[in-house]
Write a protein that holds these residues in place. Structure first.
Motif, short mmCIF file in Angstrom:
data_model
loop_
_atom_site.label_atom_id
_atom_site.label_comp_id
_atom_site.label_asym_id
_atom_site.label_seq_id
_atom_site.Cartn_x
_atom_site.Cartn_y
_atom_site.Cartn_z
N ARG A 13 1.88 -21.98 -38.85
CA ARG A 13 3.09 -21.18 -38.65
C ARG A 13 2.82 -19.74 -39.06
N ALA A 15 3.30 -16.16 -40.92
CA ALA A 15 3.58 -15.84 -42.33
C ALA A 15 5.06 -15.57 -42.58
N TRP A 16 5.79 -15.07 -41.57
CA TRP A 16 7.20 -14.73 -41.78
C TRP A 16 8.09 -15.97 -41.89
N ILE A 17 7.58 -17.13 -41.58
CA ILE A 17 8.36 -18.37 -41.72
C ILE A 17 8.04 -18.96 -43.10
N SER A 18 8.94 -18.71 -44.04
CA SER A 18 8.76 -19.21 -45.40
C SER A 18 9.12 -20.69 -45.48
N ASP A 19 8.73 -21.32 -46.58
CA ASP A 19 9.10 -22.72 -46.79
C ASP A 19 10.61 -22.89 -46.78
N ALA A 20 11.31 -21.94 -47.42
CA ALA A 20 12.78 -22.02 -47.49
C ALA A 20 13.41 -21.88 -46.11
N LEU A 21 12.92 -20.94 -45.31
CA LEU A 21 13.46 -20.75 -43.96
C LEU A 21 13.21 -21.98 -43.11
N LEU A 22 12.02 -22.55 -43.23
CA LEU A 22 11.68 -23.74 -42.47
C LEU A 22 12.59 -24.92 -42.87
N GLU A 24 15.58 -24.80 -44.24
CA GLU A 24 16.95 -24.52 -43.80
C GLU A 24 17.09 -24.76 -42.30
N GLU A 39 8.97 -30.39 -38.47
CA GLU A 39 8.53 -29.03 -38.81
C GLU A 39 8.07 -28.30 -37.56
#
Length: 65
Positions: A13, A15-22, A24, A39
């Protein structure tokens, strides 16, 4: 099935897709679809939303010229 201690390979993925964004995104779209969203699905959704936002911003810039 995930075995405790087993390393799970995650889909690549940006870099702009953080764990938190994913996380959510998975929660929101799982509820919206009424079925689990993977995912990989969530990453595709986020990429598509980003492309839509970029297209809308470009269209707005074109109108303002």
């Amino acid at each position: 099935m995930v075995v405790p201690g087993e390393v799970v390979e995650r889909p690549p993925r940006p870099a702009w897709i953080s764990d938190a964004l994913l996380a959510e995104t998975i929660d929101v779209w799982t509820e919206a679809y009424g079925r689990p969203v993977s995912e990989e699905d969530a990453i595709e959704i986020l990429r598509n939303v980003r492309r839509l936002a970029e297209a809308l911003l470009e269209a707005k810039r074109e109108v303002q010229r």
